[in-house]
Design an enzyme around this catalytic site. Structure first.
Site, PDB file in Angstrom:
ATOM      1  N   ASP A   8       0.734  -1.189   0.077  1.00 55.91           N
ATOM      2  CA  ASP A   8      -0.154  -0.147   0.021  1.00 55.91           C
ATOM      3  C   ASP A   8       0.935   1.341   0.049  1.00 55.91           C
ATOM      4  O   ASP A   8       2.132   1.195   0.170  1.00 55.91           O
ATOM      5  CB  ASP A   8      -0.740   0.182   1.193  1.00 55.91           C
ATOM      6  CG  ASP A   8      -2.135   1.231   1.277  1.00 55.91           C
ATOM      7  OD1 ASP A   8      -2.296   1.587   0.238  1.00 55.91           O
ATOM      8  OD2 ASP A   8      -1.952   1.755   2.419  1.00 55.91           O
ATOM      9  N   SER A   9       0.329   2.400  -0.234  1.00 55.95           N
ATOM     10  CA  SER A   9       0.847   3.623  -0.248  1.00 55.95           C
ATOM     11  C   SER A   9       1.476   3.956   1.121  1.00 55.95           C
ATOM     12  O   SER A   9       2.289   4.691   1.436  1.00 55.95           O
ATOM     13  CB  SER A   9       0.042   4.731  -0.512  1.00 55.95           C
ATOM     14  OG  SER A   9      -1.008   4.663  -0.332  1.00 55.95           O
ATOM     15  N   TYR A  40      -0.448   8.275  -2.233  1.00 51.56           N
ATOM     16  CA  TYR A  40      -0.292   8.258  -3.697  1.00 51.56           C
ATOM     17  C   TYR A  40      -1.673   8.903  -4.381  1.00 51.56           C
ATOM     18  O   TYR A  40      -1.616   9.103  -5.655  1.00 51.56           O
ATOM     19  CB  TYR A  40      -0.465   6.618  -4.083  1.00 51.56           C
ATOM     20  CG  TYR A  40       0.777   6.082  -3.962  1.00 51.56           C
ATOM     21  CD1 TYR A  40       1.892   6.556  -3.111  1.00 51.56           C
ATOM     22  CD2 TYR A  40       0.782   4.453  -4.288  1.00 51.56           C
ATOM     23  CE1 TYR A  40       3.225   5.620  -3.011  1.00 51.56           C
ATOM     24  CE2 TYR A  40       1.952   3.776  -4.035  1.00 51.56           C
ATOM     25  CZ  TYR A  40       3.089   4.196  -3.323  1.00 51.56           C
ATOM     26  OH  TYR A  40       4.159   3.566  -3.195  1.00 51.56           O
ATOM     27  N   GLY A  41      -2.662   9.202  -3.577  1.00 52.66           N
ATOM     28  CA  GLY A  41      -3.976   9.665  -4.194  1.00 52.66           C
ATOM     29  C   GLY A  41      -3.829  10.868  -4.902  1.00 52.66           C
ATOM     30  O   GLY A  41      -4.774  11.179  -5.633  1.00 52.66           O
ATOM     31  N   CYS A  71      -3.727  -0.801  -2.153  1.00 53.96           N
ATOM     32  CA  CYS A  71      -3.870   0.634  -2.282  1.00 53.96           C
ATOM     33  C   CYS A  71      -4.847   0.725  -3.544  1.00 53.96           C
ATOM     34  O   CYS A  71      -4.587   0.149  -4.622  1.00 53.96           O
ATOM     35  CB  CYS A  71      -2.764   1.271  -2.713  1.00 53.96           C
ATOM     36  SG  CYS A  71      -2.778   3.059  -3.022  1.00 53.96           S
ATOM     37  N   ASN A  72      -6.069   1.367  -3.551  1.00 54.88           N
ATOM     38  CA  ASN A  72      -6.796   1.455  -4.420  1.00 54.88           C
ATOM     39  C   ASN A  72      -6.197   2.300  -5.651  1.00 54.88           C
ATOM     40  O   ASN A  72      -6.515   2.037  -7.036  1.00 54.88           O
ATOM     41  CB  ASN A  72      -8.101   2.399  -4.011  1.00 54.88           C
ATOM     42  CG  ASN A  72      -9.116   1.387  -3.279  1.00 54.88           C
ATOM     43  OD1 ASN A  72     -10.199   1.130  -3.703  1.00 54.88           O
ATOM     44  ND2 ASN A  72      -8.619   1.185  -2.001  1.00 54.88           N
ATOM     45  N   THR A  73      -5.686   3.577  -5.176  1.00 50.90           N
ATOM     46  CA  THR A  73      -4.882   4.433  -6.166  1.00 50.90           C
ATOM     47  C   THR A  73      -3.776   3.663  -7.026  1.00 50.90           C
ATOM     48  O   THR A  73      -3.883   3.813  -8.527  1.00 50.90           O
ATOM     49  CB  THR A  73      -4.293   5.574  -5.458  1.00 50.90           C
ATOM     50  OG1 THR A  73      -5.109   6.247  -4.728  1.00 50.90           O
ATOM     51  CG2 THR A  73      -3.780   6.623  -6.497  1.00 50.90           C
ATOM     52  N   GLU A 150      -6.370   9.519   9.416  1.00 51.62           N
ATOM     53  CA  GLU A 150      -4.967   9.446  10.016  1.00 51.62           C
ATOM     54  C   GLU A 150      -4.914  10.174  11.209  1.00 51.62           C
ATOM     55  O   GLU A 150      -4.184   9.762  12.040  1.00 51.62           O
ATOM     56  CB  GLU A 150      -4.117  10.064   8.884  1.00 51.62           C
ATOM     57  CG  GLU A 150      -4.134   9.385   7.582  1.00 51.62           C
ATOM     58  CD  GLU A 150      -2.800   8.320   7.288  1.00 51.62           C
ATOM     59  OE1 GLU A 150      -1.825   8.908   7.902  1.00 51.62           O
ATOM     60  OE2 GLU A 150      -2.888   7.480   6.571  1.00 51.62           O
ATOM     61  N   CYS A 182     -11.308   3.047  -1.156  1.00 52.38           N
ATOM     62  CA  CYS A 182      -9.962   3.589  -0.622  1.00 52.38           C
ATOM     63  C   CYS A 182      -9.604   2.841   0.743  1.00 52.38           C
ATOM     64  O   CYS A 182     -10.483   2.510   1.526  1.00 52.38           O
ATOM     65  CB  CYS A 182     -10.064   5.170  -0.235  1.00 52.38           C
ATOM     66  SG  CYS A 182      -8.718   5.950   0.772  1.00 52.38           S
ATOM     67  N   THR A 183      -8.438   2.518   0.825  1.00 50.69           N
ATOM     68  CA  THR A 183      -8.057   1.857   2.012  1.00 50.69           C
ATOM     69  C   THR A 183      -8.426   2.365   3.597  1.00 50.69           C
ATOM     70  O   THR A 183      -8.709   1.641   4.344  1.00 50.69           O
ATOM     71  CB  THR A 183      -6.127   1.730   2.311  1.00 50.69           C
ATOM     72  OG1 THR A 183      -5.913   3.025   1.931  1.00 50.69           O
ATOM     73  CG2 THR A 183      -5.882   0.905   1.027  1.00 50.69           C
ATOM     74  N   HIS A 184      -8.750   4.000   3.494  1.00 55.30           N
ATOM     75  CA  HIS A 184      -8.961   4.435   4.709  1.00 55.30           C
ATOM     76  C   HIS A 184     -10.387   4.374   5.147  1.00 55.30           C
ATOM     77  O   HIS A 184     -10.788   4.687   6.285  1.00 55.30           O
ATOM     78  CB  HIS A 184      -8.503   5.732   4.684  1.00 55.30           C
ATOM     79  CG  HIS A 184      -7.137   5.943   4.697  1.00 55.30           C
ATOM     80  ND1 HIS A 184      -5.968   5.316   3.935  1.00 55.30           N
ATOM     81  CD2 HIS A 184      -6.327   6.679   5.637  1.00 55.30           C
ATOM     82  CE1 HIS A 184      -4.843   5.739   4.012  1.00 55.30           C
ATOM     83  NE2 HIS A 184      -5.002   6.659   5.231  1.00 55.30           N
TER      84      HIS A 184
HETATM   85  N1  DGL Z   1      -4.000   3.922  -0.107  1.00 55.56           N
HETATM   86  C1  DGL Z   1      -4.688   4.984  -0.701  1.00 55.56           C
HETATM   87  C2  DGL Z   1      -6.011   4.278  -1.430  1.00 55.56           C
HETATM   88  O1  DGL Z   1      -6.290   3.304  -1.175  1.00 55.56           O
HETATM   89  C3  DGL Z   1      -5.271   6.044  -0.195  1.00 55.56           C
HETATM   90  C4  DGL Z   1      -3.846   6.822   0.571  1.00 55.56           C
HETATM   91  C5  DGL Z   1      -3.033   7.604  -0.476  1.00 55.56           C
HETATM   92  O2  DGL Z   1      -3.662   8.499  -1.009  1.00 55.56           O
HETATM   93  O3  DGL Z   1      -2.176   7.234  -0.764  1.00 55.56           O
HETATM   94  O4  DGL Z   1      -6.388   4.889  -2.541  1.00 55.56           O
END
Ligand code: DGL
Length: 287
Positions: A8-9, A40-41, A71-73, A150, A182-184
């Protein structure tokens, strides 16, 4: 054989690790979080691809049998690219999320939320559009939700306001299913559910992905146990963590996503690692 690698990012992907660990408790899992370069987003496609390549290359050196792009991005921008570059099976979060949403929608509109990169890549929307008309798809980028999570503001009036601001149009459009892309966002499920109401199905892409990973692994095992098969001891899988930086709030943020304290953490400098290992991109574009 070998562990499942997850990257993940940053630390948000621990929601995916947690889902995998719950679904496949005996699998060893190796997590890499690119905490030095998160988020990464907000970044462009080529940057995300280059980062994702390094993340995956690192996991390959850990002898993983499969890579999960938590990571979705990164799933949005780099999944096809990574599949081109590496021989191990690579699983992203987008397709499982799309499939789950399509299974749960009751003929209404399907909403998807994510980072700016994820939403602008159009990957979720295109996946949904293969099976439902575009008029039934609504997408919204929600960049403020990542920092709020976060900061641990999960139950906070500020977060509720931000959710109302972003998701107001989704509610008005009466979406019946909302993909938390998104992971969050899984940790905001309660707050999002409260705003959207009990009739809206919230699709957690982490759970959907864990199902998909389990299906792939099940496919690798023999269909029926043979007579001489020795029962495998019920050993819990081992979790190992690598991060490219130790952020100030690493312990509390990690626990928030993982649901328990994070242990066995090693830091890696990816650039140094790449030099030391002599890793090179051997892809088609010769980058
Ligand atoms: N992990 C990223 C996602 O799921 C979220 C955090 C980021 O922007 O890196 O898209």
């Amino acid at each position: 054989v070998g562990p499942i690698g997850v990257f993940d990012s940053g630390m948000g992907g621990l929601t995916v690790l947690r889902a995998l660990n719950r679904r496949l408790p005996r699998e060893d899992l190796v997590y890499f979080g690119d905490t030095a370069r998160v988020p990464y987003g907000t970044k462009g496609a080529r940057t995300v691809q280059a980062f994702a390549w390094q993340d995956a290359a690192f996991l390959v050196t850990q002898h993983v049998k499969m890579i999960v792009v938590a990571c979705n991005t990164a799933s949005a921008f780099a999944l096809d690219y990574l599949r081109d570059q590496f021989a191990v099976p690579i699983l992203g979060v987008i397709d499982p999320g799309v499939e789950t949403a399509l299974a749960r929608t009751r003929g209404g509109t399907v909403g998807v939320i994510g980072t700016s990169g994820t939403i602008r890549s159009g990957r979720y929307q295109d996946g949904l559009a293969r099976r439902i008309p575009r008029e039934r798809i609504l997408a919204c980028e929600c960049p403020l939700l990542v920092p709020l999570v976060e900061e641990g503001m999960l139950e906070h009036p500020v977060t509720d306001m931000v959710i109302a601001e972003y998701l107001g149009p989704m509610k008005q459009a009466r979406v019946d299913t909302l993909i938390l892309g998104c992971t969050h966002y899984p940790v905001l499920k309660a707050a999002i559910g409260r705003f959207m109401g009990p009739d809206v199905a919230l699709v957690d892409s982490a759970d959907a992905l864990a199902e998909a990973a389990a299906a792939i692994l099940a496919g690798e095992k023999p269909a029926a146990p043979t007579a001489e098969a020795v029962p495998i001891p019920e050993q819990p899988g081992k979790l190992t963590f690598f991060l490219s930086d130790i952020p100030w709030k690493f312990a509390e943020v990690g626990e928030r996503f993982l649901g328990r304290p994070i242990q066995n953490v090693t830091t890696v400098d990816l650039d140094e690692f790449e030099r030391a290992e002599g890793l090179t991109i051997n892809g088609k574009d010769g980058a």
